[in-house]
Design a protein around this motif. Structure first.
Motif, PDB file in Angstrom:
ATOM      1  N   SER A  52       0.851  -1.187   0.000  1.00  0.00           N
ATOM      2  CA  SER A  52       0.000   0.000   0.000  1.00  0.00           C
ATOM      3  C   SER A  52       0.888   1.239   0.000  1.00  0.00           C
ATOM      4  N   TRP A  53       0.943   1.925  -1.127  1.00  0.00           N
ATOM      5  CA  TRP A  53       1.807   3.091  -1.274  1.00  0.00           C
ATOM      6  C   TRP A  53       1.050   4.373  -0.919  1.00  0.00           C
ATOM      7  N   THR A  54       1.747   5.289  -0.267  1.00  0.00           N
ATOM      8  CA  THR A  54       1.249   6.643  -0.056  1.00  0.00           C
ATOM      9  C   THR A  54       1.970   7.576  -1.018  1.00  0.00           C
ATOM     10  N   SER A  55       1.586   8.837  -1.018  1.00  0.00           N
ATOM     11  CA  SER A  55       2.265   9.811  -1.885  1.00  0.00           C
ATOM     12  C   SER A  55       3.734   9.948  -1.499  1.00  0.00           C
ATOM     13  N   VAL A  58       5.723   7.048  -2.954  1.00  0.00           N
ATOM     14  CA  VAL A  58       5.934   7.235  -4.398  1.00  0.00           C
ATOM     15  C   VAL A  58       7.159   8.116  -4.646  1.00  0.00           C
ATOM     16  N   HIS A 118       6.786  17.798   0.578  1.00  0.00           N
ATOM     17  CA  HIS A 118       5.766  16.862   1.058  1.00  0.00           C
ATOM     18  C   HIS A 118       5.781  16.792   2.583  1.00  0.00           C
ATOM     19  N   LYS A 133      -0.110  15.765  -1.366  1.00  0.00           N
ATOM     20  CA  LYS A 133      -0.491  14.660  -0.485  1.00  0.00           C
ATOM     21  C   LYS A 133      -1.304  13.592  -1.221  1.00  0.00           C
ATOM     22  N   ARG A 134      -1.692  13.869  -2.458  1.00  0.00           N
ATOM     23  CA  ARG A 134      -2.542  12.948  -3.220  1.00  0.00           C
ATOM     24  C   ARG A 134      -1.678  12.036  -4.081  1.00  0.00           C
ATOM     25  N   LYS A 135      -1.843  10.745  -3.899  1.00  0.00           N
ATOM     26  CA  LYS A 135      -1.002   9.774  -4.576  1.00  0.00           C
ATOM     27  C   LYS A 135      -1.159   9.844  -6.093  1.00  0.00           C
ATOM     28  N   VAL A 138       0.753  12.830  -7.398  1.00  0.00           N
ATOM     29  CA  VAL A 138       2.201  12.645  -7.270  1.00  0.00           C
ATOM     30  C   VAL A 138       2.719  11.677  -8.328  1.00  0.00           C
ATOM     31  N   LYS A 139       1.966  10.632  -8.637  1.00  0.00           N
ATOM     32  CA  LYS A 139       2.367   9.696  -9.694  1.00  0.00           C
ATOM     33  C   LYS A 139       2.475  10.412 -11.040  1.00  0.00           C
ATOM     34  N   SER A 298       9.546   6.707   6.701  1.00  0.00           N
ATOM     35  CA  SER A 298       8.385   5.926   6.286  1.00  0.00           C
ATOM     36  C   SER A 298       8.165   4.740   7.219  1.00  0.00           C
TER      37      SER A 298
END
Length: 340
Positions: A52-55, A58, A118, A133-135, A138-139, A298
């Motif tokens: 489960s990745w967060t921003s 990433v 961030h 903050k939005r994954k 950010v991707k 992290s």
């Protein structure tokens, strides 16, 4: 001015390439080999152990990727030093090396800067909505950055082909007389946009972050641990900028200025060239220090790291870590801010 410099100045003779000490090649290989191992392991943890990745994850993954790509080209630089500073691999390989170097250094700087932004937004402004903050955002941002890095890397490679100076093939050195004007202009663009500006942004973000975290009164041991590790991460990030990137840019800038305006000062140019390669090795230490950011920054990485150690049969006591989201949650639930 010494005798050789006086003769060069009187006859208008420019300085010839001179071999560097073989120790530079050895240290260079050791530093980047260690960086490859650390970042290779980090990439494996990110891709195979964190589901489960967060921003923030990433951004950290892309930083590890930008650090790892330089390692395969390190032996070319080692052979260059061992071959009396003579590039023997042809023009295409030189341009490929320049492109990858550009992607590596510029990518490391920009992803480190984005990580600082961030952290700042996640901790100092934890109750505000932000795109960083939005994954999903950010991707897309990282994809755009990689496209820019690749295009700019190709441009740099095209701008600086191999030239022959006194029967020595030269690839990205201050001895390329025909390219010194291009080096001079591009150096100052790089110095501002890829050193001064990112450093300023990072110092601002981390100074505000440090001020915010230092005002937290935490009664629980877990909260105090999160606070301590956040401060350590801030120190590591600023150390990376101050130790790895700033000296490289400063020495390179002095070198191109001296080469352009004082081309006959051969002894000084040789010393600056040696200092530049030493700073290049210092910049490579960045690849070894960045994994500490993942460790301190992290919680997901720490948990995945502990699971990975169990998989390979290593049992160690690793303290729980906390990412910026955990710090912000701790700040909201378990802490009291002391307003100065």
């Amino acid at each position: 001015m010494n005798t050789s410099d006086s003769l060069n100045a009187s006859h208008g003779v420019l300085c010839s390439p001179e071999p560097q000490h073989i120790s530079l090649a050895v240290i260079l290989c050791l530093v980047y080999l260690l960086g490859l191992l650390l970042n290779g392991f980090s990439l494996w943890v990110f891709t195979c152990r964190i589901h489960s990745w967060t921003s923030g994850v990433v951004l950290q993954f892309n930083l590890a990727l930008s650090d790892a790509i330089i390692a395969p080209l390190t032996p070319l630089m080692a052979v260059y030093f061992a071959s009396d500073s003579n590039w023997v691999f042809g023009n295409f390989t030189c341009q490929l090396k320049i492109a990858v170097l550009s992607i590596h250094f510029n990518g490391s700087v920009i992803f480190l800067t984005l990580i600082s932004v961030h952290r700042y937004m996640s901790v100092v402004h934890f109750n505000r909505s932000s795109l960083i903050k939005r994954k999903v955002f950010v991707k897309k941002l990282c994809a755009g950055i990689w496209c820019f890095l690749i295009i700019s890397g190709i441009f740099y490679g095209w701008m600086f082909p191999v030239t022959t100076e006194d029967n020595h093939g030269q690839c990205l050195t201050i001895h390329q007389k025909k390219l010194i004007d291009a080096y001079f202009i591009i150096n100052f663009l790089i110095f501002f946009f890829w050193c001064i500006l990112p450093l300023t942004i990072s110092v601002f973000c981390y100074s505000r972050l440090a001020s915010s975290v230092s005002r937290i009164n935490i009664s629980s041991a877990q909260g105090q641990s999160a606070k301590t590790k956040s401060m350590r991460m801030i120190g590591i990030c600023l150390l990376i900028f101050g130790l790895c990137f700033l000296p490289l840019n400063v020495v390179r800038t002095i070198g191109v200025v001296v080469k352009k305006y004082y081309p006959s000062k051969c002894r000084l140019l040789l010393q600056l060239e040696t200092a530049y390669y030493a700073c290049y090795i210092l910049a490579g230490i960045n690849c070894c220090l960045d994994p500490l950011i993942y460790f301190f920054g992290s919680r997901n990485f720490i948990r995945a790291f502990r699971r990975s150690l169990r998989v390979i049969g290593v049992r160690r006591n690793v303290e729980n870590n906390s990412d910026s989201e955990t710090v912000s949650q701790t700040a909201k639930r378990n802490v009291t801010f002391t307003v100065s």
